[in-house]
Design an enzyme around this catalytic site. Structure first.
Site, PDB file in Angstrom:
ATOM      1  NE  ARG A 142      -1.291 -20.571 -18.268  1.00 31.82           N
ATOM      2  CZ  ARG A 142      -1.471 -21.386 -19.335  1.00 31.82           C
ATOM      3  NH1 ARG A 142      -1.207 -20.885 -20.565  1.00 31.82           N
ATOM      4  NH2 ARG A 142      -2.108 -22.702 -19.376  1.00 31.82           N
ATOM      5  CE  LYS A 177     -10.348 -39.083 -27.824  1.00 29.85           C
ATOM      6  NZ  LYS A 177      -9.053 -38.971 -29.114  1.00 29.85           N
ATOM      7  N   GLY A 230      -7.912 -27.603 -17.367  1.00 27.43           N
ATOM      8  CA  GLY A 230      -8.560 -26.557 -17.970  1.00 27.43           C
ATOM      9  C   GLY A 230     -10.209 -26.450 -17.700  1.00 27.43           C
ATOM     10  N   GLY A 263      -1.407 -30.311 -17.562  1.00 27.43           N
ATOM     11  CA  GLY A 263      -0.614 -31.558 -17.934  1.00 27.43           C
ATOM     12  C   GLY A 263       0.539 -31.955 -16.906  1.00 27.43           C
TER      13      GLY A 263
END
Length: 416
Positions: A34, A217, A374, A397
């Site tokens: 990053r 999920k 990820g 996200g």
């Protein structure tokens, strides 16, 4: 305003970066990806003759000072990468003098923004069920504006280069933009590339367009799946979420992860895919285990015939062969989420194979591929394939919310 068109000479630029890097128990960085991602933007400002003020969060201190999450730990690493001795302000709300005395070519890093609850704009120490919560939230929003105004006062120009937090309306990612004119706020190079990559798959996709959605999920990615059904030709669903779909169709899934309350939504997705002419591909064959452990007993069975006491852990060869054929025929590929329990070496094979398929389609067939999330990113990195796909997103996200069709506050604050 485009960053390439702006001359930072004699200007102080405050840049929202994403320096939320992983640290070991001694406070040493274990992956500086990053930091390296922000360098083009930071070096552009410095080479123009400007000075740079970097601000970031690290971890989730929840509005309280936490020495283990101090950005002071990474000053040396940032200095080394930037080629400039970086100064450090240990209180981001009281950095007036440190910012004002910056000379052209100098750099300053502010302390963790999230040591202040005003950054996220959430009341601390009061439950949402408390009758006083709404009033406290309103008061905090006013404090958030004051905090953003304070950060803005340090600089002449605002640059947002933190895509990983672009889906949050925080003081440093969106509210601060209100205190700069249109000609003094812009996206950094990394943000520009992220936005362009997502536009490429959502607005300019070549067909056949295939989306591979994995993870544990259905609930976390239902909006993404529904939005993609309006755009894709093929939808591959793998990982733990696949078993909810298998059970919805009457299959036996043993002890596999699933969400009974989303059986109806799964049937809706299946029906909508049929209605839209989208090929929905679920794993037909699964590697199962008798316990959730790397050294568990393993065997391969049809995905809809998993015996009681066993659970699906990875995608098996029959499924992978079908997915290989779909992926290799695609012109646009979007991949988010593993198709097995990737953290266990013995159940990482399927995810690794998907990474290879996506790279093969990109390199040999000319497909455009966007990988984010990820474990998907970890897979392309593990097999040294990051440079073999078209783009690897830094913000899981934020990428998911963009694909779901949501407006990203960090982008909208500048592009409005």
């Amino acid at each position: 305003m485009k960053i390439d068109q702006f001359n930072f000479a004699g200007k102080r630029a405050i840049v929202r970066v994403d320096f939320n890097v992983p640290l070991d128990e001694n406070g040493h960085i274990t992956d500086d990806t990053r930091i390296r991602g922000a360098l083009p933007t930071l070096k552009k400002i410095l080479s123009d003759g400007g000075s740079v003020i970097m601000m970031s969060h690290m971890g989730k201190p929840k509005g309280k000072v936490n020495a283990k999450l101090s950005l002071g730990q990474i000053v040396g690493n940032v200095s080394e990468h930037l080629g400039v001795k970086v100064k450090f302000a240990d209180d981001c709300a009281h950095a007036d003098e440190a910012a004002a005395t910056l000379k052209p070519g100098e750099a300053l890093l502010l302390e963790n923004l999230r040591f202040y609850p005003e950054e996220e704009g959430k009341p601390v120490g009061i439950d949402k069920s408390d009758p006083a919560y709404d009033e406290a939230k309103k008061a905090m929003k006013d404090q958030q504006k004051d905090f953003a105004k304070k950060l803005a006062s340090y600089a002449d120009v605002y640059v947002n280069d933190a895509f990983g937090t672009a889906h949050r309306r925080h003081a440093s990612t969106a509210v601060i933009a209100d205190y700069f004119g249109d000609d003094a706020k812009m996206l950094g190079y990394l943000m520009e590339k992220e936005v362009a990559a997502i536009d490429n798959v959502l607005k300019n996709a070549k067909h056949p367009f295939t989306a591979i959605i994995g993870g544990s999920k259905v609930s976390s990615k239902l909006g993404v799946i529904l939005n993609l059904l309006e755009r894709v030709d093929n939808l591959i669903i793998g990982g733990g979420m696949a078993y909810t779909f298998i059970k919805a169709q009457g299959g036996k899934i043993g002890n596999s992860l699933h969400e009974d309350d989303l059986i109806g939504e799964a049937l809706n997705v299946i029906a909508k895919a049929k209605e839209k002419g989208v090929k929905l591909s679920l794993p037909t064959e699964t590697v199962i285990a008798d316990t959730f452990a790397n050294d568990a007993q393993r065997k391969i069975v049809p995905t809809n015939e998993i015996p009681d006491g066993w659970m699906g852990m990875d995608t098996a060869e029959a499924s992978l062969k079908e997915w290989h054929d779909i992926i290799l025929q695609s012109k646009t590929i979007l991949w988010n989420g593993p198709v097995g329990v990737f953290e266990f070496e013995n159940f990482a094979h399927g995810t690794g194979e998907v990474a290879k398929f996506v790279a093969e389609a990109t390199q040999e067939k000319g497909a455009y591929s966007l990988v984010g999330g990820g474990d998907s990113v970890a897979a392309v990195n593990k097999f040294h394939l990051a440079d073999k796909v078209s783009y690897v997103s830094t913000g899981g996200g934020a990428m998911l919310e963009a694909i779901e069709g949501k407006v990203l506050p960090g982008v909208a604050a500048i592009q409005k």
